[in-house]
Design a protein around this motif. Structure first.
Motif, PDB file in Angstrom:
ATOM      1  N   UNK A  23       1.052  -0.904  -0.238  1.00  0.00           N
ATOM      2  CA  UNK A  23      -0.378   0.073   0.024  1.00  0.00           C
ATOM      3  C   UNK A  23       0.925   1.608  -0.184  1.00  0.00           C
ATOM      4  N   UNK A  24       1.791   1.132   0.605  1.00  0.00           N
ATOM      5  CA  UNK A  24       2.575   2.488   0.717  1.00  0.00           C
ATOM      6  C   UNK A  24       3.460   2.534  -0.342  1.00  0.00           C
ATOM      7  N   UNK A  25       3.538   1.611  -1.355  1.00  0.00           N
ATOM      8  CA  UNK A  25       4.314   1.687  -2.625  1.00  0.00           C
ATOM      9  C   UNK A  25       3.308   1.896  -3.779  1.00  0.00           C
ATOM     10  N   UNK A  26       1.989   2.038  -2.820  1.00  0.00           N
ATOM     11  CA  UNK A  26       0.835   2.337  -4.120  1.00  0.00           C
ATOM     12  C   UNK A  26       0.036   1.323  -4.449  1.00  0.00           C
ATOM     13  N   UNK A  27       0.050   0.332  -3.974  1.00  0.00           N
ATOM     14  CA  UNK A  27      -0.583  -0.624  -4.555  1.00  0.00           C
ATOM     15  C   UNK A  27      -2.263  -0.604  -3.963  1.00  0.00           C
ATOM     16  N   UNK A  28      -3.167  -0.891  -4.491  1.00  0.00           N
ATOM     17  CA  UNK A  28      -4.524  -0.294  -3.481  1.00  0.00           C
ATOM     18  C   UNK A  28      -5.233  -1.836  -3.177  1.00  0.00           C
ATOM     19  N   UNK A  29      -5.923  -2.060  -2.148  1.00  0.00           N
ATOM     20  CA  UNK A  29      -5.747  -3.054  -1.284  1.00  0.00           C
ATOM     21  C   UNK A  29      -7.970  -3.174  -1.264  1.00  0.00           C
ATOM     22  N   UNK A  30      -8.987  -4.251  -1.884  1.00  0.00           N
ATOM     23  CA  UNK A  30      -9.841  -4.414  -1.407  1.00  0.00           C
ATOM     24  C   UNK A  30     -10.249  -5.448  -0.627  1.00  0.00           C
ATOM     25  N   UNK A  31     -11.518  -5.357  -0.033  1.00  0.00           N
ATOM     26  CA  UNK A  31     -11.878  -6.307   0.375  1.00  0.00           C
ATOM     27  C   UNK A  31     -13.218  -6.910   0.516  1.00  0.00           C
ATOM     28  N   UNK A  32     -13.296  -7.689  -0.788  1.00  0.00           N
ATOM     29  CA  UNK A  32     -14.612  -8.212  -1.040  1.00  0.00           C
ATOM     30  C   UNK A  32     -15.366  -9.516   0.161  1.00  0.00           C
ATOM     31  N   UNK A  33     -16.415  -9.027   0.861  1.00  0.00           N
ATOM     32  CA  UNK A  33     -16.621 -10.089   1.810  1.00  0.00           C
ATOM     33  C   UNK A  33     -18.400 -10.927   1.452  1.00  0.00           C
ATOM     34  N   UNK A  34     -18.252 -11.670   2.010  1.00  0.00           N
ATOM     35  CA  UNK A  34     -19.754 -12.805   0.961  1.00  0.00           C
ATOM     36  C   UNK A  34     -20.641 -13.073   2.355  1.00  0.00           C
ATOM     37  N   UNK A  35     -20.621 -12.095   3.168  1.00  0.00           N
ATOM     38  CA  UNK A  35     -21.885 -11.838   3.914  1.00  0.00           C
ATOM     39  C   UNK A  35     -21.027 -12.577   5.625  1.00  0.00           C
ATOM     40  N   UNK A  74     -20.703 -13.707   9.015  1.00  0.00           N
ATOM     41  CA  UNK A  74     -21.486 -13.474  10.697  1.00  0.00           C
ATOM     42  C   UNK A  74     -20.922 -12.915  11.394  1.00  0.00           C
ATOM     43  N   UNK A  75     -19.610 -12.792  10.812  1.00  0.00           N
ATOM     44  CA  UNK A  75     -18.301 -12.533  12.365  1.00  0.00           C
ATOM     45  C   UNK A  75     -18.340 -10.907  12.382  1.00  0.00           C
ATOM     46  N   UNK A  76     -16.912 -10.772  13.224  1.00  0.00           N
ATOM     47  CA  UNK A  76     -16.788  -9.386  12.987  1.00  0.00           C
ATOM     48  C   UNK A  76     -15.416  -9.223  12.283  1.00  0.00           C
ATOM     49  N   UNK A  77     -15.537 -10.123  10.734  1.00  0.00           N
ATOM     50  CA  UNK A  77     -14.482  -9.927  10.345  1.00  0.00           C
ATOM     51  C   UNK A  77     -14.507  -8.264   9.531  1.00  0.00           C
ATOM     52  N   UNK A  78     -15.680  -7.645   9.123  1.00  0.00           N
ATOM     53  CA  UNK A  78     -16.186  -6.257   9.182  1.00  0.00           C
ATOM     54  C   UNK A  78     -15.222  -5.617   9.962  1.00  0.00           C
ATOM     55  N   UNK A  79     -15.614  -5.512  11.194  1.00  0.00           N
ATOM     56  CA  UNK A  79     -15.022  -4.308  12.333  1.00  0.00           C
ATOM     57  C   UNK A  79     -13.526  -4.913  12.286  1.00  0.00           C
ATOM     58  N   UNK A  80     -12.722  -6.753  11.946  1.00  0.00           N
ATOM     59  CA  UNK A  80     -11.165  -6.213  12.274  1.00  0.00           C
ATOM     60  C   UNK A  80     -10.655  -5.976  11.247  1.00  0.00           C
ATOM     61  N   UNK A  81     -11.594  -5.523   9.776  1.00  0.00           N
ATOM     62  CA  UNK A  81     -10.809  -4.699   8.391  1.00  0.00           C
ATOM     63  C   UNK A  81     -10.588  -3.356   9.425  1.00  0.00           C
ATOM     64  N   UNK A  82     -11.140  -2.713   9.714  1.00  0.00           N
ATOM     65  CA  UNK A  82     -11.081  -1.050   9.956  1.00  0.00           C
ATOM     66  C   UNK A  82     -10.390  -0.434   8.912  1.00  0.00           C
ATOM     67  N   UNK A  83      -8.842   0.132   9.200  1.00  0.00           N
ATOM     68  CA  UNK A  83      -8.684   1.153   8.510  1.00  0.00           C
ATOM     69  C   UNK A  83      -6.990   0.215   7.415  1.00  0.00           C
ATOM     70  N   UNK A  84      -7.465  -1.223   7.219  1.00  0.00           N
ATOM     71  CA  UNK A  84      -6.127  -2.127   6.717  1.00  0.00           C
ATOM     72  C   UNK A  84      -6.517  -1.600   5.061  1.00  0.00           C
ATOM     73  N   UNK A  85      -7.765  -1.631   4.368  1.00  0.00           N
ATOM     74  CA  UNK A  85      -8.454  -2.076   3.263  1.00  0.00           C
ATOM     75  C   UNK A  85      -8.590  -0.305   2.924  1.00  0.00           C
ATOM     76  N   UNK A  86      -8.588  -0.812   1.151  1.00  0.00           N
ATOM     77  CA  UNK A  86      -8.323   0.870   0.576  1.00  0.00           C
ATOM     78  C   UNK A  86     -10.083   1.137   0.169  1.00  0.00           C
ATOM     79  N   UNK A  87     -10.676  -0.478  -0.045  1.00  0.00           N
ATOM     80  CA  UNK A  87     -12.314  -0.982  -0.100  1.00  0.00           C
ATOM     81  C   UNK A  87     -12.538  -1.944   0.710  1.00  0.00           C
ATOM     82  N   UNK A  88     -13.757  -1.892   0.707  1.00  0.00           N
ATOM     83  CA  UNK A  88     -14.453  -2.712   1.877  1.00  0.00           C
ATOM     84  C   UNK A  88     -15.769  -2.414   0.676  1.00  0.00           C
ATOM     85  N   UNK A  89     -16.623  -4.359   0.713  1.00  0.00           N
ATOM     86  CA  UNK A  89     -17.336  -4.390   0.083  1.00  0.00           C
ATOM     87  C   UNK A  89     -18.269  -5.710   0.186  1.00  0.00           C
TER      88      UNK A  89
END
Length: 250
Positions: free
Chosen positions: A47-59, A61-76
């Motif tokens: 990321x520091x060298x310009x890469x983009x991190x995209x996390x795609x969640x499949x639904x 039911x745990x705290x996956x989305x909360x655990x991602x926080x600011x560690x990705x550029x896009x979460x959907x």
């Protein structure tokens, strides 16, 4: 190198990266709250060298989305299934190179530079890394060796090997086939019609948790039987059932 042979990319010593283009790393996840934070943190140098991190969640039911926080550029969120999640991530990506990374697989820290070197040949449109299994045992080391050898011989990659592809080529073949299993084989076959893969000898580390849970020999037998059934044209839904995939019935 013989015509049509897979390209082996050696050490980076003395290599001056010219940057093929922006890299988008697409990570499909489902209920990965325990490990996803550490996994994504390892991608910070990219990321520091310009890469983009995209996390795609499949639904999840745990705290996956909360655990991602600011560690990705896009979460959907996308319909469950690696193929559909990765296709949705690719649609959001702004990079000219897409890398599809399983949530339990770790990249080498210079993965972006390695990919750039692999694409120094403009005719080469895709590739993958060698894989090693963690934790390392003699039997799992043999499994990884055979996976890498078979992939280099056939030009077919597995998702565990962190497939990367030029965005233009991904779009040209229509992305991943929407299927619950064997999507990595099908995209390899489609991309192989454009170019042989760049087979990087540098390794990604993939979790052996499924192999350990079900037993190594039993998992080897299962995977080979599923591949044979896929080759014979068995319905992907049936293959997914044998694999243990439970469809999302929400």
């Amino acid at each position: 190198m013989q015509p049509g042979a897979a390209a082996d990319i050696g050490p980076l010593s003395g290599y001056d990266a010219s940057m093929t283009g922006k890299l988008s790393v697409i990570v499909p996840v489902l209920n990965e709250a325990v490990a996803i934070g550490g996994h994504l943190a390892q991608l910070s140098p990219l990321r520091e060298r310009g890469a983009e991190i995209i996390v795609m969640d499949g639904g999840s039911t745990d705290r996956t989305l909360a655990a991602i926080g600011a560690l990705a550029d896009r979460v959907a969120v996308a319909p469950r299934g690696r193929a559909s999640q990765m296709n949705a991530g690719a649609a959001l990506a702004s990079g000219s190179v897409l890398l599809f990374l399983h949530a339990d697989t770790s990249l080498p820290p210079d993965a972006d530079r390695l990919i750039d070197r692999a694409f120094a040949d403009p005719a080469r449109v895709w590739g993958r890394f060698d894989v090693r299994m963690e934790p390392r045992t003699p039997l799992l080391a043999l499994v990884a060796f055979m996976m890498n050898w078979r992939s280099r011989l056939t030009g077919i990659a597995t998702g565990d090997q962190a497939i990367f592809v030029r965005q233009s080529a991904f779009a040209a073949i229509g992305g991943y086939r929407d299927m619950p299993l064997m999507e990595d084989i099908e995209i390899s076959k489609a991309l192989r019609r454009i170019s042989r893969p760049a087979c990087l000898r540098q390794t990604v580390s993939a979790s052996a948790r499924r192999w350990q849970k079900h037993g190594v020999w039993r998992t080897i037998w299962l995977m080979w039987s599923l591949r044979l059934a896929h080759f014979r044209g068995v319905d992907p839904q049936e293959l997914a059932r044998r694999y243990g995939y439970v469809p999302d019935e929400r």
